[in-house]
Design an enzyme around this catalytic site. Structure first.
Site, PDB file in Angstrom:
ATOM      1  N   GLY A 174       3.204  -1.179   4.227  1.00 15.59           N
ATOM      2  CA  GLY A 174       3.236   0.257   3.974  1.00 15.59           C
ATOM      3  C   GLY A 174       4.642   0.702   3.639  1.00 15.59           C
ATOM      4  N   GLY A 175       5.304   1.285   4.619  1.00 14.94           N
ATOM      5  CA  GLY A 175       6.621   1.895   4.410  1.00 14.94           C
ATOM      6  C   GLY A 175       7.626   1.013   3.679  1.00 14.94           C
ATOM      7  N   GLU A 206      -4.864  -5.013  10.516  1.00 12.44           N
ATOM      8  CA  GLU A 206      -3.840  -3.995  10.740  1.00 12.44           C
ATOM      9  C   GLU A 206      -4.108  -3.294  12.064  1.00 12.44           C
ATOM     10  OE1 GLU A 206      -2.098  -2.802   6.574  1.00 12.44           O
ATOM     11  OE2 GLU A 206      -3.579  -1.354   7.259  1.00 12.44           O
ATOM     12  N   SER A 210       3.930  -2.239  10.227  1.00  8.90           N
ATOM     13  CA  SER A 210       5.383  -2.271  10.428  1.00  8.90           C
ATOM     14  C   SER A 210       6.026  -3.615  10.072  1.00  8.90           C
ATOM     15  CB  SER A 210       5.738  -1.872  11.862  1.00  8.90           C
ATOM     16  OG  SER A 210       5.335  -0.533  12.107  1.00  8.90           O
ATOM     17  N   HIS A 267      -9.225   1.014   5.133  1.00  8.97           N
ATOM     18  CA  HIS A 267      -7.943   1.244   5.802  1.00  8.97           C
ATOM     19  C   HIS A 267      -8.166   2.187   6.987  1.00  8.97           C
ATOM     20  CE1 HIS A 267      -3.871   2.453   6.651  1.00  8.97           C
ATOM     21  NE2 HIS A 267      -3.479   1.362   6.005  1.00  8.97           N
ATOM     22  N   GLU A 294      -6.592   4.612   8.021  1.00  8.96           N
ATOM     23  CA  GLU A 294      -6.409   6.042   7.706  1.00  8.96           C
ATOM     24  C   GLU A 294      -7.668   6.609   7.046  1.00  8.96           C
ATOM     25  OE1 GLU A 294      -2.724   5.442   5.612  1.00  8.96           O
ATOM     26  OE2 GLU A 294      -1.801   4.878   7.510  1.00  8.96           O
ATOM     27  N   ASN A 313       0.867  -1.174   0.000  1.00  4.57           N
ATOM     28  CA  ASN A 313       0.000   0.000   0.000  1.00  4.57           C
ATOM     29  C   ASN A 313       0.908   1.231   0.000  1.00  4.57           C
ATOM     30  OD1 ASN A 313      -1.787   2.052   0.487  1.00  4.57           O
ATOM     31  ND2 ASN A 313      -2.388   1.368   2.539  1.00  4.57           N
ATOM     32  N   TRP A 314       0.972   1.870  -1.140  1.00  4.80           N
ATOM     33  CA  TRP A 314       1.924   2.983  -1.289  1.00  4.80           C
ATOM     34  C   TRP A 314       1.398   4.290  -0.692  1.00  4.80           C
ATOM     35  CZ3 TRP A 314       4.382   2.556  -6.906  1.00  4.80           C
ATOM     36  CH2 TRP A 314       5.021   1.314  -7.003  1.00  4.80           C
ATOM     37  N   LYS A 315       0.152   4.291  -0.266  1.00  4.40           N
ATOM     38  CA  LYS A 315      -0.453   5.485   0.352  1.00  4.40           C
ATOM     39  C   LYS A 315      -0.200   6.727  -0.532  1.00  4.40           C
ATOM     40  CE  LYS A 315      -0.085   3.143   4.752  1.00  4.40           C
ATOM     41  NZ  LYS A 315       0.089   3.193   6.210  1.00  4.40           N
ATOM     42  N   GLY A 353       2.951   2.243  10.786  1.00  5.83           N
ATOM     43  CA  GLY A 353       3.887   3.351  10.629  1.00  5.83           C
ATOM     44  C   GLY A 353       4.614   3.724  11.913  1.00  5.83           C
TER      45      GLY A 353
HETATM   46  O1  LIG Z   1      -0.930   0.677   6.815  1.00  2.00           O
HETATM   47  C1  LIG Z   1      -0.200  -0.200   6.410  1.00  2.00           C
HETATM   48  C2  LIG Z   1      -0.478  -0.906   5.162  1.00  2.00           C
HETATM   49  O2  LIG Z   1      -1.756  -0.645   4.709  1.00  2.00           O
HETATM   50  C3  LIG Z   1       1.031  -0.570   7.166  1.00  2.00           C
HETATM   51  O3  LIG Z   1       1.897   0.487   7.118  1.00  2.00           O
HETATM   52  P1  LIG Z   1       3.409   0.302   7.652  1.00  2.00           P
HETATM   53  O4  LIG Z   1       3.911  -0.992   7.054  1.00  2.00           O
HETATM   54  O5  LIG Z   1       4.137   1.512   7.173  1.00  2.00           O
HETATM   55  O6  LIG Z   1       3.301   0.206   9.144  1.00  2.00           O
END
Ligand SMILES: O=C(CO)COP(=O)(O)O
Length: 251
Positions: free
Chosen positions: A234-235, A167, A213, A95, A97, A9-11, A173
């Site tokens: 994510g990251g 999640e 993470s 998600h 967010e 997920n590149w956000k 994050g």
């Molecule tokens: O929200 C995420 C994937 O959708 C997870 O993010 P991180 O891997 O950066 O913690």
């Protein structure tokens, strides 16, 4: 049959040229012919070109959101039909967010799921508790309510297009990961509740991904748990070598 899936997920990261640089790295370095299904979710402006760029590879493209309406006066929104028209057949819904910053309620999310499924899209549906829910030991209730309100109105047949991503919000994050045992506890709980609502067949055939993470250093241990069927990253998905190492850990 449930699949092992690693999705990135590149956000709201990566411009057009950065997207293509990362895709090129993935195409060049990703070993082919493995069992893991690989998905990337760039931002809306880069979806069409990502699909074109990845044609002929095993990497699939997902969107990070979709609107629940078929179309109309919804400034700034994107419909399922628009996604399909550029070759995107998978969408992340719910998600944390989106829930938190954009006030997406369970009712709205259930509507989005219905719309995506009506268009035969595959849904990666995210659920997960906040830190306060874990501290007050309410986390199983929170997970249960998210499942019930977001997905338990679906028919058995519709579940073939559902992937769940667990999640925990406190692990997104933050660098803090759920331990493999904490992840397994929730994944087994989710599967048990799906079986209770539907049957063993639906439960056993639903992929449940872990997100929060995940890094090359912890992926293998988390993925080794019996009810963890891969990850939503994510990251670490923004760095080709890290994302590939995580995919390797799932193989
Ligand atoms: O929200 C995420 C994937 O959708 C997870 O993010 P991180 O891997 O950066 O913690």
């Amino acid at each position: 049959m449930r699949h092992t899936i690693v999705a990135g997920n590149w956000k709201m990261h990566k411009t057009y040229s950065e997207t293509h640089t990362l895709l090129d790295e993935l195409i060049t370095k990703l070993p082919s012919g493995k069992e893991v299904e690989v998905i990337v979710a760039p931002t809306f402006t880069n979806l069409a070109s990502a699909v074109a760029h990845l044609e002929g590879t095993n990497i699939q493209v997902a969107a990070q959101n979709v609107h629940q309406a078929e179309g109309g006066a919804f400034t700034g929104e994107i419909s399922a039909q628009m996604l399909l028209s550029v070759g995107v057949e998978t969408v992340i819904i719910g998600h944390s967010e989106r829930r938190h910053y954009f006030n997406e309620t369970d009712a709205v999310l259930a509507d989005k799921v219905n719309t995506a499924l009506r268009h035969n899209m595959r849904v990666i549906f995210c659920i997960g508790e906040e830190l306060k829910d874990r501290e007050s030991k309410q986390y199983l209730n929170v997970i249960f309510n998210q499942l019930t309100d977001g997905l338990f109105h679906l028919s058995k047949d519709q579940w073939k297009n559902i992937v769940i991503a667990y999640e925990p919000v406190w692990a997104i994050g933050t660098g803090e990961t759920a331990s493999p045992e904490q992840a397994q506890e929730i994944h087994a709980f989710i599967r048990q509740e799906i079986e209770r609502k539907y049957d063993k067949n639906v439960a056993e055939n639903t992929s449940i991904l872990y997100g929060g993470s995940v890094k090359p250093s912890n992926a293998k241990e988390i993925f080794s748990k019996p009810d963890v069927d891969g990850g939503l990253i994510g990251g670490a998905a923004l760095v080709a070598d890290d994302f590939i190492a995580i995919i390797e850990a799932a193989n």
